[in-house]
Design an enzyme around this catalytic site. Structure first.
Site, PDB file in Angstrom:
ATOM      1  N   SER A 164     -46.463 113.204  87.993  1.00 46.27           N
ATOM      2  CA  SER A 164     -46.937 111.842  87.569  1.00 46.27           C
ATOM      3  C   SER A 164     -48.445 112.265  86.613  1.00 46.27           C
ATOM      4  O   SER A 164     -48.127 113.163  85.464  1.00 46.27           O
ATOM      5  CB  SER A 164     -47.621 111.240  89.014  1.00 46.27           C
ATOM      6  OG  SER A 164     -48.080 110.050  88.520  1.00 46.27           O
TER       7      SER A 164
ATOM      8  N   ASP B 208     -48.995 107.207  81.800  1.00 47.67           N
ATOM      9  CA  ASP B 208     -49.148 108.678  82.618  1.00 47.67           C
ATOM     10  C   ASP B 208     -48.029 109.425  82.449  1.00 47.67           C
ATOM     11  O   ASP B 208     -47.040 109.052  81.784  1.00 47.67           O
ATOM     12  CB  ASP B 208     -49.396 108.332  84.252  1.00 47.67           C
ATOM     13  CG  ASP B 208     -48.128 107.767  84.906  1.00 47.67           C
ATOM     14  OD1 ASP B 208     -47.612 107.099  84.267  1.00 47.67           O
ATOM     15  OD2 ASP B 208     -48.281 108.061  86.168  1.00 47.67           O
TER      16      ASP B 208
ATOM     17  N   ASP C 232     -44.754 105.727  85.165  1.00 43.29           N
ATOM     18  CA  ASP C 232     -44.596 104.807  86.201  1.00 43.29           C
ATOM     19  C   ASP C 232     -45.902 103.705  86.321  1.00 43.29           C
ATOM     20  O   ASP C 232     -46.023 102.838  86.963  1.00 43.29           O
ATOM     21  CB  ASP C 232     -44.267 105.214  87.383  1.00 43.29           C
ATOM     22  CG  ASP C 232     -45.259 106.084  88.102  1.00 43.29           C
ATOM     23  OD1 ASP C 232     -46.173 106.498  87.472  1.00 43.29           O
ATOM     24  OD2 ASP C 232     -45.085 106.325  89.248  1.00 43.29           O
TER      25      ASP C 232
ATOM     26  N   ASP D  35     -45.509 110.407  83.927  1.00 41.00           N
ATOM     27  CA  ASP D  35     -44.067 110.071  84.208  1.00 41.00           C
ATOM     28  C   ASP D  35     -43.528 108.861  84.052  1.00 41.00           C
ATOM     29  O   ASP D  35     -42.495 108.331  84.429  1.00 41.00           O
ATOM     30  CB  ASP D  35     -43.759 110.535  85.906  1.00 41.00           C
ATOM     31  CG  ASP D  35     -44.416 109.483  86.891  1.00 41.00           C
ATOM     32  OD1 ASP D  35     -45.502 108.977  86.407  1.00 41.00           O
ATOM     33  OD2 ASP D  35     -43.843 109.365  87.793  1.00 41.00           O
TER      34      ASP D  35
END
Length: 451
Positions: free
Chosen positions: A102, A243, A247, A245
């Protein structure tokens, strides 16, 4: 039993804490737990990753562990976390795995699991996997021959299927809007360009050249300063910082001011109420949300369900209550009418749509939401000491004193990070100087005791 799983999967420094050996064992254990009820068909797992250097290593180790228990694996390459949640249903897979840490820096990596319906797997799954690993149970059964799993080729349409899904989630034209996107040199670096370009946006990309080492490096949702500057200098309508990743997202209005998750939910809730899409006018948020957020929601006639920090807890409550909008101040926002998890690109599109429908600018809508000053500080501690402040009489006593001194106009929230060796200190109140001093004091005290 010590937990391998934090609030968002298994995470650690790649090849040190999160080793290929552990990834292999996680593959075997998860393949066994999720595949044991598949009596006739061979289980299929979908695997994606972000742009970290260690992604290939952990992907291969996970795949080997899964195939050792008879699971077939489909590798879809670099895609955002929410893409895996969506594609697991597209491919009718039994589970999805994303290899990502993340917002953490590149030396970290993580492994997160989704079930066949695209929701993050629950505590029962995690407990079963942990029991197998921590008791060193061999679930391999040493299968041979045709029972061994294989790696299936993903078609070239995986990214395009996800992009088409995102594009279908917006029905207001955003053609011609000048938008700047900070991809954090992460998993959105390619697919975001596809989506926004297809929608006719005048697009400027920054931090979209991942090299395996630069993911989240002074960029993205945790470091939006460059984006703020670029939006103003280039005269953009707004900007979005994802960010690593993909999400979550932090937005920036045309004046360079931040629009965090609390404000995003307020603006989108207004649109959803007008459209009749906000079931029972209920929104779900966490204890970290600003008092101004609650006040604005009340003004709009919305009830707010409050959960502990973590998007998985937000989603659990949403499923219980039927809420269609929920999220966190950090930019994890869940639109349950469209997706099963937080999705930075989807959130950006919904926010753009809300702004276009309102006939106002991003700053005009944002300025209508008056938030109390908040200060967030991180106390770096040893991993094994993260929760010890809860038992420290001096620290707990001081926290209560600060709460009393702030009174009803303030809030003190101290919690161990679920993903890093940190204790997060958040203080909210009317006077920024006062709450900053309090936050610094608590951070120093916790660091001194437990670092």
């Amino acid at each position: 039993m010590g937990r391998l799983f934090g609030t968002d999967g298994v995470r650690g420094i790649a090849n040190s804490e999160l080793t290929p050996e552990l990834a292999f064992k996680l593959g075997k254990a998860s393949g066994h737990v999720l595949g044991k009820n598949k009596h006739k068909e061979r289980p299929v797992f979908l695997i994606g990753k972000d742009t970290r250097l260690s992604g290939d290593m952990l992907e291969d180790a996970m795949s080997a562990g899964l195939m050792a228990t008879g699971v077939n694996v489909i590798k879809v390459g670099v895609l955002p976390t929410p893409a895996i949640a969506h594609l697991v249903r597209e491919y009718k897979a039994d589970a999805g795995i994303i290899i990502s840490a993340s917002h953490n820096s590149f030396e970290y990596n993580g492994i997160k699991f989704f079930g066949s319906e695209g929701f993050k797997l629950d505590d029962d799954f995690e407990d079963q996997v942990e029991t197998i690993l921590l008791r060193d149970i061999d679930v391999n059964s040493h299968i041979t021959g045709e029972r061994i799993g294989k790696c299936l080729d993903a078609d070239d349409e995986a990214e395009m299927k996800y992009a088409r899904f995102l594009e279908s989630a917006i029905d207001e034209s955003v053609e011609g809007m000048k938008i700047i996107i900070d991809c954090a040199n992460g998993a959105t670096s390619h697919v975001a360009q596809t989506v926004f370009t297809d929608l006719g946006v005048e697009l400027v990309l920054i931090n979209s050249n991942p090299d395996g080492l630069n993911i989240n490096e002074r960029c993205g949702s945790t470091h939006p300063e460059q984006l703020q500057k670029e939006v103003v200098e280039q005269g953009a309508a707004m900007g979005f910082a994802f960010d690593g990743d993909g999400d979550r997202v932090i937005a920036v209005d045309q004046k360079g001011n931040l629009i965090d998750g609390d404000k995003i939910m307020c603006i989108c809730a207004r649109m959803m109420i007008k459209r009749g899409e906000l079931a029972n006018n209920v929104v779900t948020a966490t204890k970290m949300s600003n008092a101004g957020f609650f006040r604005h929601m009340k003004k709009m006639g919305c009830d707010v369900e409050v959960t502990q920090v973590g998007d998985r807890y937000v989603l659990e409550r949403m499923l219980e209550t039927g809420s269609k909008l929920g999220g966190e101040q950090s930019g994890h926002v869940i639109f349950l009418n469209h997706a099963t998890t937080g999705d930075g690109i989807l959130t950006s599109l919904q926010l753009m749509q809300a702004i276009k429908e309102s006939g106002k600018t991003a700053s005009q809508l944002s300025d209508e939401i008056e938030l109390f000053p908040q200060v967030l500080k991180n106390a770096r501690v040893k991993e094994e000491n993260k929760g010890d402040f809860l038992k420290d009489e001096e620290i707990c006593g001081r926290i209560e004193e600060i709460r009393e001194e702030l009174g009803e106009s303030g809030k003190v929230f101290v919690r161990p990070s679920g993903t890093e060796s940190l204790v997060r200190v958040m203080i909210e109140g009317e006077n920024l100087e006062v709450i900053t001093a309090y936050a610094q004091e608590l951070t120093r005290l916790i660091t001194k005791r437990f670092s």
